[in-house]
Design a protein around this motif. Structure first.
Motif, PDB file in Angstrom:
ATOM      1  N   TRP A   1      40.089   7.721  14.461  1.00  0.00           N
ATOM      2  CA  TRP A   1      41.546   6.920  14.229  1.00  0.00           C
ATOM      3  C   TRP A   1      41.624   6.913  12.757  1.00  0.00           C
ATOM      4  CZ3 TRP A   1      40.196   2.037  17.634  1.00  0.00           C
ATOM      5  CH2 TRP A   1      40.564   2.410  19.317  1.00  0.00           C
TER       6      TRP A   1
ATOM      7  N   GLN B   1      42.793   9.290   9.829  1.00  0.00           N
ATOM      8  CA  GLN B   1      43.238  10.736   9.559  1.00  0.00           C
ATOM      9  C   GLN B   1      43.819  10.713   8.253  1.00  0.00           C
ATOM     10  OE1 GLN B   1      43.321  13.179  11.754  1.00  0.00           O
ATOM     11  NE2 GLN B   1      42.038  12.188  13.538  1.00  0.00           N
TER      12      GLN B   1
ATOM     13  N   ASP C   1      52.011  14.698  11.249  1.00  0.00           N
ATOM     14  CA  ASP C   1      50.852  15.499  11.706  1.00  0.00           C
ATOM     15  C   ASP C   1      49.670  14.646  11.796  1.00  0.00           C
ATOM     16  OD1 ASP C   1      52.519  17.997  11.447  1.00  0.00           O
ATOM     17  OD2 ASP C   1      51.643  18.514   9.518  1.00  0.00           O
TER      18      ASP C   1
ATOM     19  N   LEU D   1      50.178  12.997  15.203  1.00  0.00           N
ATOM     20  CA  LEU D   1      49.835  13.850  16.166  1.00  0.00           C
ATOM     21  C   LEU D   1      48.165  14.097  16.413  1.00  0.00           C
ATOM     22  CD1 LEU D   1      52.479  16.524  15.854  1.00  0.00           C
ATOM     23  CD2 LEU D   1      52.720  14.523  17.397  1.00  0.00           C
ATOM     24  N   ARG D   2      47.657  14.144  15.353  1.00  0.00           N
ATOM     25  CA  ARG D   2      46.146  14.184  15.689  1.00  0.00           C
ATOM     26  C   ARG D   2      45.489  13.135  16.207  1.00  0.00           C
ATOM     27  NH1 ARG D   2      46.675  16.350  10.261  1.00  0.00           N
ATOM     28  NH2 ARG D   2      45.658  14.566   9.432  1.00  0.00           N
TER      29      ARG D   2
ATOM     30  N   LEU E   1      46.958  10.892  18.076  1.00  0.00           N
ATOM     31  CA  LEU E   1      47.243  10.514  19.554  1.00  0.00           C
ATOM     32  C   LEU E   1      46.655  11.441  20.278  1.00  0.00           C
ATOM     33  CD1 LEU E   1      51.100   9.722  18.986  1.00  0.00           C
ATOM     34  CD2 LEU E   1      49.484   8.208  19.534  1.00  0.00           C
ATOM     35  N   SER E   2      46.157  12.598  19.782  1.00  0.00           N
ATOM     36  CA  SER E   2      45.497  13.702  20.586  1.00  0.00           C
ATOM     37  C   SER E   2      44.109  13.137  21.013  1.00  0.00           C
ATOM     38  CB  SER E   2      45.526  14.979  20.019  1.00  0.00           C
ATOM     39  OG  SER E   2      44.577  14.969  18.790  1.00  0.00           O
ATOM     40  N   GLN E   3      43.590  12.087  20.421  1.00  0.00           N
ATOM     41  CA  GLN E   3      42.136  11.514  20.730  1.00  0.00           C
ATOM     42  C   GLN E   3      42.206  10.882  22.111  1.00  0.00           C
ATOM     43  OE1 GLN E   3      39.947  12.252  18.280  1.00  0.00           O
ATOM     44  NE2 GLN E   3      41.627  13.297  17.229  1.00  0.00           N
ATOM     45  N   PRO E   4      40.995  10.798  22.659  1.00  0.00           N
ATOM     46  CA  PRO E   4      40.896  10.042  24.122  1.00  0.00           C
ATOM     47  C   PRO E   4      41.357   8.694  24.009  1.00  0.00           C
ATOM     48  CG  PRO E   4      38.944  11.228  23.234  1.00  0.00           C
ATOM     49  CD  PRO E   4      39.788  11.420  22.175  1.00  0.00           C
TER      50      PRO E   4
ATOM     51  N   ARG F   1      43.637   5.636  21.620  1.00  0.00           N
ATOM     52  CA  ARG F   1      44.298   5.411  20.422  1.00  0.00           C
ATOM     53  C   ARG F   1      44.332   3.757  19.954  1.00  0.00           C
ATOM     54  NH1 ARG F   1      49.002   2.401  21.623  1.00  0.00           N
ATOM     55  NH2 ARG F   1      49.922   2.956  23.724  1.00  0.00           N
TER      56      ARG F   1
ATOM     57  N   ALA G   1      56.509  11.013  21.061  1.00  0.00           N
ATOM     58  CA  ALA G   1      55.486  10.841  21.937  1.00  0.00           C
ATOM     59  C   ALA G   1      55.512   9.764  23.115  1.00  0.00           C
ATOM     60  CB  ALA G   1      54.029  10.596  21.355  1.00  0.00           C
TER      61      ALA G   1
END
Length: 336
Positions: free
Chosen positions: A214, A216, A227, A230-231, A233-236, A238, A260
């Motif tokens: 979390w 970034q 960006d 987005l990275r 939110l791509s985690q398993p 949030r 999103a």
């Protein structure tokens, strides 16, 4: 260090001609002027320029270098600097380096040719090699704002970024959030790491261990904030809240969150940093750490003029304290 005779020899002119070019006391053909300036730059020659500007202070002008004037934070600080310079009877010569060392070096040499009485620098970090090339800067008053360069001869006026990061995270903790992430600035810049350290201290004091996924890294602009979100939110999983280390990245992060399908602050609370003028007009208005930009500009000009006037000042560093501006981008934590 080169002298005027060496400059004249390299340019293929007399020392008198070099003097006229430097002091603009007689017409000299443009081609000749360019040869003289090229020789001065090649030899890093300018001490007589600096000495003359410091001695007689004829120009009443100040040079200022900024990383990028397109960032509202820098633009607001520059506006304050310009206003205070005008009130004190000084002109401001502005150079936008866009983070490029070559551009910074070119602006510095130009400003010294114009005999500025002193320099304000707001882009020094990561460009130390530029200042190392210019030994004659040591005899010119210099005040660094926001990001510091490694030089004990300059004055530094900086925001207490560690305190700001701590305040932002404490606010989210007070709202009941425990899953708190952070979008940092680039780790090569001291304020970014200081803000991250303030976040980490607040989490540690609350007995919490930040989830590395979390955290970034961004680059202090909107696109990098987008960006980074987005990275994240791509985690398993949030976080329920985010501290974003400047308002520009916060704008990009909020845009990505909206795309999103997330609502701010119902689904994600968010705190920015800087309190740029646009922050109050965002949707929702942004809770942010306020840097007193007017005060930063006024202090920088006041200190520079004191140095120009030869005042003896022992303390080389001034710290400006941030504070929290609460708006509508944060909400009390509600279990999902």
């Amino acid at each position: 260090m080169a002298n005027i005779k060496e400059v004249a020899a390299r340019a293929g002119v007399s020392t008198t001609t070099v003097s006229h070019v430097i002091n603009e006391t007689r017409f000299v053909a443009e081609e000749t002027r360019e040869r003289v300036f090229a020789a001065m730059q090649a030899l890093n020659y300018a001490p007589s320029l600096v000495a003359r500007s410091l001695k007689v202070k004829e120009t009443n002008s100040i040079g200022m270098l900024v990383t990028t004037s397109s960032n509202p934070f820098f633009a607001e600080v520059v506006r304050g600097v310009e206003r205070y310079c005008f009130e004190q009877g000084y002109n401001l010569m502005l150079g936008n380096t866009e983070g490029q060392a070559e551009t910074a070096l070119s602006y510095l040499k130009m400003m010294l040719r114009k005999r500025v009485d002193g320099l304000l620098i707001m882009c020094s970090e990561g460009q130390q090699e530029v200042f190392n090339q210019l030994d004659w800067l040591k005899s010119l008053p210099v005040v660094v704002m926001d990001w510091g360069m490694e030089n004990k001869e300059v004055d530094l006026i900086a925001d207490n970024s560690h305190r700001g990061g701590y305040l932002a995270t404490r606010h989210l903790l007070a709202l009941g959030h425990t899953d708190i992430g952070c979008i940092t600035g680039p780790h090569s810049r001291a304020p970014a790491d200081q803000r991250l350290a303030g976040y980490a201290q607040a989490m540690q004091e609350a007995g919490l261990v930040p989830n590395p996924a979390w955290i970034q890294e961004g680059d202090f602009d909107c696109a990098s904030g987008h960006d980074a979100m987005l990275r994240l939110l791509s985690q398993p999983s949030r976080p329920s809240a985010l501290f974003v280390c400047n308002d520009m990245m916060a704008m990009g992060a909020i845009s990505a969150a909206h795309q999103a399908g997330l609502k701010i602050p119902q689904d994600l609370s968010l705190v920015g940093y800087d309190n740029v003028a646009l922050a109050q007009y965002m949707s929702p208005p942004l809770t942010t750490i306020n840097q007193p930009k007017e005060e930063l500009g006024r202090l920088a000009v006041t200190r520079l003029l004191a140095r120009i006037n030869g005042e003896q000042i022992d303390n080389r560093m001034i710290t400006v304290e941030p504070n929290l501006t609460i708006r509508e981008s944060c909400a009390t934590f509600l279990p999902r």
